[in-house]
Design an enzyme around this catalytic site. Structure first.
Site, PDB file in Angstrom:
ATOM      1  CD  GLU A 193      -9.970   9.385  -2.782  1.00  0.00           C
ATOM      2  OE1 GLU A 193      -9.417   9.868  -3.781  1.00  0.00           O
ATOM      3  OE2 GLU A 193     -10.043   8.160  -2.562  1.00  0.00           O
ATOM      4  CG  HIS A 212     -11.029   5.779   0.177  1.00  0.00           C
ATOM      5  ND1 HIS A 212     -10.033   6.171  -0.687  1.00  0.00           N
ATOM      6  CD2 HIS A 212     -10.486   4.788   0.949  1.00  0.00           C
ATOM      7  CE1 HIS A 212      -8.955   5.463  -0.463  1.00  0.00           C
ATOM      8  NE2 HIS A 212      -9.199   4.619   0.520  1.00  0.00           N
ATOM      9  CG  ASN A 256      -5.779   3.911  -3.235  1.00  0.00           C
ATOM     10  OD1 ASN A 256      -4.748   4.256  -2.673  1.00  0.00           O
ATOM     11  ND2 ASN A 256      -6.740   3.281  -2.597  1.00  0.00           N
TER      12      ASN A 256
END
Length: 291
Positions: A152, A140, A190
């Site tokens: 990530e 990510h 997130n």
């Protein structure tokens, strides 16, 4: 396994950013999208962003030209076959991603790694739609990819060590910093960031403050580089809603319920910067708050 050729599915904001940093790091890149025009537009964006880097003396003109020569359009998924790793950067929709992987697997070499740039969806579940869950991983990148340092890395339940190590080595080669997250909804960034944005939208929805008041408060009161509503527009309100839905469905906690105002904006097609309207109106010379 040494990664030398990177396939990227999706030439939009995230995909062209991933292609950008991979090419600058000396890797060959195959850039794919649903049609050739989108790939052409992605290449134009990469060139423009690299020209800005040259102007700021972050890279040389020779580095820009060499990097662009390493990126080749990949028309059709079959063109991704030479890839050592394919990074999917399509829209944040699980069914779309699963359909891509189903079509992709038969054209790849058995040893090719598949990665998803998903910002919230289960890596284990996505891996199960492929023929190689042991060679599937979440990578990510943050937006905008050329500027943001963090990546990530998320293992699914079946991800094997060689897949993880090769992916970690790729991130290191790009000059990025890795943080390892467990395969829980929305991972680390997130899981923390999107509920904050959602709460800012609730603050607007409930009339606690205006768009300008909320963003100014968080910029000057919390020292954030941009306000949460401005950031939501930058991310894309459809993406924000998708992540909140994944959190709400995956964790079954009402604190992750998407704000009705966020739902309304997405239903109206006001998705932020990419549609010129969101919590700000971008159709003029300067963004104007819409509330």
């Amino acid at each position: 396994m040494e990664i030398k050729t990177v396939g990227v599915i999706g030439a939009g904001q995230m995909g062209n950013g991933i292609a950008h940093v991979c090419a600058l790091a000396g890797l060959d890149v195959l850039l794919n999208d649903v049609d050739e025009d989108r790939v052409t537009a992605g290449l134009a964006t990469i060139n423009g962003n690299m020209m800005r880097q040259v102007a700021k003396e972050l890279i040389s003109e020779a580095e820009r030209k060499a990097a662009l020569e390493r990126i080749r359009p990949a028309v059709g998924l079959e063109a991704l076959r030479p890839s050592d790793i394919v990074i999917e950067a399509a829209t944040e929709n699980e069914q779309v991603k699963r359909s891509i992987f189903t079509a992709l697997c038969p054209v790849l070499r058995p040893e090719t790694i598949i990665a998803s740039n998903t910002s919230s969806i289960s890596i284990t579940r996505l891996a199960a739609s492929t023929d190689r869950p042991e060679r599937f991983i979440g990578i990510h990148f943050m937006n905008p990819v050329p500027l943001m340092q963090l990546v990530e890395l998320i293992r699914g339940i079946a991800t094997e060590d060689p897949t993880f190590e090769a992916s970690k080595a790729l991130i290191d080669k790009l000059g990025k910093t890795t943080t390892v997250a467990e395969d829980f909804p929305a991972f680390i960034v997130n899981r923390i960031l999107l509920p904050m944005i959602n709460e800012a939208i609730y603050t607007l929805y409930e009339g606690v403050g205006s768009v300008d008041a909320i963003d100014t408060a968080m910029r000057l009161g919390a020292n954030h580089p941009m306000g949460p509503l401005q950031l939501a527009d930058f991310i894309g309100l459809d993406t924000c809603l998708s992540v909140m839905q994944v959190l709400h469905d995956g964790l079954a906690d009402t604190k992750y319920r998407p704000c009705p105002l966020l739902v309304k904006y997405v239903e109206a097609g006001w998705l932020g910067r990419k549609t010129k309207r969101g919590f700000y109106d971008y159709r003029g010379e300067q963004p104007i708050p819409t509330r």
